[in-house]
Design a protein around this motif. Sequence first.
Motif, mmCIF file in Angstrom:
data_model
loop_
_atom_site.group_PDB
_atom_site.id
_atom_site.type_symbol
_atom_site.label_atom_id
_atom_site.label_comp_id
_atom_site.label_asym_id
_atom_site.label_seq_id
_atom_site.Cartn_x
_atom_site.Cartn_y
_atom_site.Cartn_z
ATOM 1 N N VAL A 338 0.849 -1.344 0.335
ATOM 2 C CA VAL A 338 -0.032 -0.258 0.393
ATOM 3 C C VAL A 338 0.516 1.367 0.305
ATOM 4 O O VAL A 338 0.641 2.169 -0.815
ATOM 5 N N PHE A 339 1.849 1.335 0.971
ATOM 6 C CA PHE A 339 2.452 2.202 0.636
ATOM 7 C C PHE A 339 3.896 2.035 2.320
ATOM 8 O O PHE A 339 3.595 1.857 3.376
ATOM 9 N N PRO A 340 5.147 2.017 1.236
ATOM 10 C CA PRO A 340 5.939 1.638 1.948
ATOM 11 C C PRO A 340 6.604 1.628 2.906
ATOM 12 O O PRO A 340 7.781 2.268 3.378
ATOM 13 N N VAL A 361 -13.781 2.269 13.826
ATOM 14 C CA VAL A 361 -12.592 1.962 13.028
ATOM 15 C C VAL A 361 -12.726 3.537 11.750
ATOM 16 O O VAL A 361 -13.640 3.743 11.474
ATOM 17 N N LYS A 362 -12.012 3.962 11.516
ATOM 18 C CA LYS A 362 -11.962 4.971 10.332
ATOM 19 C C LYS A 362 -10.963 4.262 9.189
ATOM 20 O O LYS A 362 -10.131 3.913 9.422
ATOM 21 N N PRO A 363 -10.950 3.629 8.359
ATOM 22 C CA PRO A 363 -10.785 3.230 6.850
ATOM 23 C C PRO A 363 -9.251 4.192 6.466
ATOM 24 O O PRO A 363 -9.108 5.208 7.135
ATOM 25 N N LEU A 364 -8.281 3.555 6.051
ATOM 26 C CA LEU A 364 -7.272 4.090 6.155
ATOM 27 C C LEU A 364 -7.396 4.745 4.787
ATOM 28 O O LEU A 364 -7.933 4.888 4.000
ATOM 29 N N SER A 365 -6.216 6.020 5.429
ATOM 30 C CA SER A 365 -6.708 7.326 3.432
ATOM 31 C C SER A 365 -4.699 7.614 3.887
ATOM 32 O O SER A 365 -3.838 7.863 4.692
ATOM 33 N N VAL A 366 -4.334 7.386 2.229
ATOM 34 C CA VAL A 366 -2.917 8.200 2.404
ATOM 35 C C VAL A 366 -3.082 9.157 1.603
ATOM 36 O O VAL A 366 -2.070 10.128 1.712
ATOM 37 N N ALA A 371 5.985 11.419 3.829
ATOM 38 C CA ALA A 371 6.771 11.048 4.276
ATOM 39 C C ALA A 371 8.745 11.966 3.724
ATOM 40 O O ALA A 371 8.516 13.007 3.188
ATOM 41 N N ASN A 372 9.851 11.212 4.349
ATOM 42 C CA ASN A 372 10.800 11.897 3.889
ATOM 43 C C ASN A 372 11.949 10.874 3.721
ATOM 44 O O ASN A 372 11.707 9.616 3.737
ATOM 45 N N ILE A 373 13.031 11.556 2.944
ATOM 46 C CA ILE A 373 13.631 11.265 1.961
ATOM 47 C C ILE A 373 15.302 11.682 3.163
ATOM 48 O O ILE A 373 15.152 12.734 3.151
#
Length: 486
Positions: A338-340, A361-366, A371-373
Amino acid sequence: MSTPTQDTDRSRAPRVVVVGGGPGGYEAALVARRLGADVTVVERAGLGGAAVLTDVVPSKTLIATAEWMTIADRAPELGIRLDGITAPGSIAESGVGSLVRHSIDLAAVNARVKALAAAQSADIRARLDREGVRTVLGHGRLDGPSRVVVTTADGDEQVLDADVVLVSTGATPRVLPEAVPDGERILTWTQLYDLQELPEKLVVVGSGVTGAEFAGAYTSLGADVTLVSSRDRVLPGEDADAAQLLEDVFKARGMTVLSRSRAAGARRVGDRVEVSLADGRVIEASHVLFAVGSIPTTAGLGLEEAGVRLTPSGHVEVDKVSRTSVRGVYAAGDVTGVFPLASVAATQGRIAMSHALGDAVKPLSVRGVSANIFTAPEIATVGSTEARLTELGVHYTVSTLPLARNPRAKMLGVRDGFVKIFAAEGTGTILGAVVVGPRASESIFPLTLAVTHRLTADQVADASTVYPSMSGTIGEVARMLHRSAD
């Protein structure tokens, strides 16, 4: 083995078996215990999984060490003299321009890296023990949807019946048949921490997040690094301006970047390696790191035999509440594709247990996932990318300011970085943002809140920022997005 008949005694606590003790697994276990379940975590390598033992924690510890070297490079311009330091492994003034030479005891660095990873794993184990979660060390596989068979290191088997199973087994480095790792000269990122000496010349194959992070870190540590990128630039999936800035910084620090160059293989020749490129060129080096993606750890788990559907890439297919195609079987983390990110894995695990055990429960939202590099400078992102907005035909405005204008950045000798915000035309709702600079991973949080809660640029601009601070640039960029009423 046959699938057991479910126990119909409603007074019994539900039995939850978590296969994989990484962030998705141990966070799920804690939620399940809070909801009254009987919980067992099955983990083959150690609590925390790859994220703690061989991936996130070790790599970011190494990168944090390398970051001190980039900070030290700025010392002369700040008026700091570094001569007279003679301790082993210390920084010594080179007298060449304004650069500072570094001496690294890589064996000591890696010993600290592994010690911190082990300590973090022990902390997770202690937390699970305190919460009443059982831990079984071994390889777990499904024997139908409601039974997990664990094979321990000595070959013994233990059978665990379950009302709910969560699979959170992560992913492993992808290995090219033409470049099989030997753990000494041809390496995956999990094998770097056994190096006792800094590579004389390191070739990094792969210019995605992992490749860029390690290439940058080893350059800062003092290695001669060549980064092989099959694309036209580093970080091809990231914001183009951020990627270009980072590539320019890499080159300024002495890294060689080979764009549009595809590695065909690698072979060991004595104490050297030869990395062959698809165009026939051969690069000689002391070590080569292959960072060419990862594959989900789904083989040998009995998933398909239990009816769990996998995607063409081998990931476990899940919905927004982490359910698989089999009732009572959930999955979380890199195994789902889904999102690493460890943060997403943990969220998926918590959602899975809340759903399975009847909690709200609240469904996953991306959409609001940041995210960070962890390069130097760091690159943090949240929300939609500019490329995605353009692809979707979304009408947006963009505002950018370089960090070099920020007073706090000037004080710290920071030149490289910027803040960029995308906002919807008309409403001013913030759709996405990019922060490039030191500790961008910390600075992105207010913009994550903005994207998550659909704040407008004006609402962000109205919030006070400390003067002087790096975050002041965020407020200034938001103010630049203001449009007066017609």
